[in-house]
Design a protein around this motif. Structure first.
Motif, PDB file in Angstrom:
ATOM      1  N   THR A 144       0.828  -1.203   0.000  1.00  0.00           N
ATOM      2  CA  THR A 144       0.000   0.000   0.000  1.00  0.00           C
ATOM      3  C   THR A 144       0.863   1.253   0.000  1.00  0.00           C
ATOM      4  O   THR A 144       1.801   1.356   0.785  1.00  0.00           O
ATOM      5  N   TYR A 145       0.526   2.171  -0.880  1.00  0.00           N
ATOM      6  CA  TYR A 145       1.163   3.484  -0.909  1.00  0.00           C
ATOM      7  C   TYR A 145       0.115   4.498  -0.471  1.00  0.00           C
ATOM      8  O   TYR A 145      -0.847   4.759  -1.188  1.00  0.00           O
ATOM      9  N   GLN A 146       0.314   5.040   0.739  1.00  0.00           N
ATOM     10  CA  GLN A 146      -0.696   5.873   1.365  1.00  0.00           C
ATOM     11  C   GLN A 146      -1.038   7.094   0.530  1.00  0.00           C
ATOM     12  O   GLN A 146      -2.201   7.461   0.383  1.00  0.00           O
ATOM     13  N   SER A 147      -0.037   7.753  -0.026  1.00  0.00           N
ATOM     14  CA  SER A 147      -0.296   8.989  -0.765  1.00  0.00           C
ATOM     15  C   SER A 147      -1.085   8.731  -2.047  1.00  0.00           C
ATOM     16  O   SER A 147      -1.897   9.562  -2.462  1.00  0.00           O
ATOM     17  N   GLY A 161      -3.091   6.052  -2.338  1.00  0.00           N
ATOM     18  CA  GLY A 161      -4.352   5.457  -1.903  1.00  0.00           C
ATOM     19  C   GLY A 161      -4.636   4.073  -2.431  1.00  0.00           C
ATOM     20  O   GLY A 161      -5.778   3.606  -2.361  1.00  0.00           O
ATOM     21  N   ILE A 162      -3.627   3.383  -2.958  1.00  0.00           N
ATOM     22  CA  ILE A 162      -3.844   2.049  -3.528  1.00  0.00           C
ATOM     23  C   ILE A 162      -2.633   1.160  -3.248  1.00  0.00           C
ATOM     24  O   ILE A 162      -1.576   1.633  -2.852  1.00  0.00           O
ATOM     25  N   ARG A 163      -2.835  -0.123  -3.481  1.00  0.00           N
ATOM     26  CA  ARG A 163      -1.715  -1.060  -3.487  1.00  0.00           C
ATOM     27  C   ARG A 163      -1.099  -1.055  -4.888  1.00  0.00           C
ATOM     28  O   ARG A 163      -1.815  -1.031  -5.887  1.00  0.00           O
ATOM     29  N   ILE A 164       0.229  -1.072  -4.926  1.00  0.00           N
ATOM     30  CA  ILE A 164       0.941  -0.966  -6.205  1.00  0.00           C
ATOM     31  C   ILE A 164       1.955  -2.094  -6.306  1.00  0.00           C
ATOM     32  O   ILE A 164       2.703  -2.342  -5.357  1.00  0.00           O
ATOM     33  N   PRO A 165       1.992  -2.810  -7.432  1.00  0.00           N
ATOM     34  CA  PRO A 165       3.024  -3.833  -7.624  1.00  0.00           C
ATOM     35  C   PRO A 165       4.390  -3.178  -7.753  1.00  0.00           C
ATOM     36  O   PRO A 165       4.595  -2.308  -8.603  1.00  0.00           O
ATOM     37  N   THR A 166       5.323  -3.574  -6.920  1.00  0.00           N
ATOM     38  CA  THR A 166       6.609  -2.871  -6.823  1.00  0.00           C
ATOM     39  C   THR A 166       7.726  -3.516  -7.641  1.00  0.00           C
ATOM     40  O   THR A 166       8.853  -3.038  -7.605  1.00  0.00           O
TER      41      THR A 166
END
Length: 302
Positions: free
Chosen positions: A87-90, A92-97
């Motif tokens: 999750t990336y708070q800024s 607002g979603i989960r992102i595949p890293t």
């Protein structure tokens, strides 16, 4: 009768008694000190109470507390999940890293965009590198924000690609001509994109026939194969095996990985439709590019 003489011992005792009794001045002094100590303690507690109150009412305090709890909640929510999908708070979603090149796609639905704010936004290594921008739809519709987005996004260094929303009931060749009349694709842009995600009531074969006409005309005019955008299920049902030599942009949301098959020629993955970006007042789609920076550069128009 002569006065009784006082012995030296009795005189000494009287003096001791006299000195042992506190004087009135001594009592007043002690009382004043006690009052002063009480006043100092009250003042000290007042200062402490006011300081605590100011801290509690301070927006910086609440910002710190909220940030702490947000970080703690993100850590708890990600507990046990893959380190490659967080999750990336800024945003607002989960992102595949696992991917290093991230982008968005926009249309009139996002309203007026502040592109400098979009470019400046960053959390860890995640920032917006590219944007697909809706240009046209069918035979008559031009996105009302296309010209502005197409002009302003490149000014801040965002690589752009224009897309056409394809209508299978309409003539594919005419749609391609309409698209190219409204989009000037230049060196440094991403290839043209055709968005095909519905049948609109026509048979799959008829849809593919018109799509084929669109792709051929755009490739002839731009000298580069267009990118095909579609959903994973639509691709599996109607496109797989027919357009394997075209670069694909596939939508499949809220997954750690895009499982489209090892032989699928996908290069862009739309992994979320609910992202938040500074400078955009509405939810926005998030995408990743499969390759590295060198492959991305080679993907651009010459």
């Amino acid at each position: 009768m002569p006065p009784r003489k006082t012995s030296p011992g009795q005189l000494l005792k009287k003096r001791e008694v006299a000195t042992s009794k506190p004087s009135a001045k001594s009592k007043i002094s002690k009382n004043n000190k006690a009052v002063k100590n009480i006043g100092a303690n009250v003042f000290r507690w007042k200062v402490i109470a006011i300081t605590v109150l100011l801290i509690l009412l301070s927006p910086f305090y609440y910002g710190y507390i909220l940030k702490f709890f947000a970080s703690s909640w993100r850590w708890v929510s990600d507990l046990g999940s893959s380190s490659h999908y967080r999750t990336y708070q800024s945003f607002g979603i989960r992102i595949p890293t696992r991917y290093h090149i991230h982008g968005i796609d926009v249309s009139y639905a996002q309203g007026k965009i502040n592109w400098p704010k979009v470019k400046a936004m960053k959390e860890d290594h995640i920032h917006i590198t590219f944007a697909f921008i809706k240009a046209t739809e069918g035979l008559l519709t031009v996105d009302p924000y296309f010209k502005r987005n197409w002009r302003e996004a490149p000014k801040v260094g965002i690589r752009c690609g224009a897309y056409h929303f394809f209508r299978p009931k309409k003539n594919g060749l005419w749609q391609a001509r309409f698209f190219l009349q409204n989009v000037k694709i230049e060196s440094g842009d991403l290839p043209a994109v055709v968005d095909i995600e519905r049948l609109d009531g026509v048979a799959p074969a008829a849809m593919r026939n018109q799509l084929h006409n669109f792709l051929n005309h755009v490739q002839t005019k731009t000298h580069v194969k267009p990118i095909i955008y579609t959903g994973l299920s639509f691709y599996k049902d109607y496109l797989e095996g027919y357009y394997d030599d075209y670069p694909l942009w596939i939508a499949h949301y809220n997954r750690e990985e895009l499982k489209a098959g090892a032989n699928t020629n996908w290069w862009f993955w739309q992994h979320s439709e609910t992202g938040k970006v500074n400078g955009i007042n509405h939810a926005v789609d998030f995408n990743v590019f499969k390759g590295d920076s060198l492959q991305f550069e080679r993907f651009l128009m010459r």
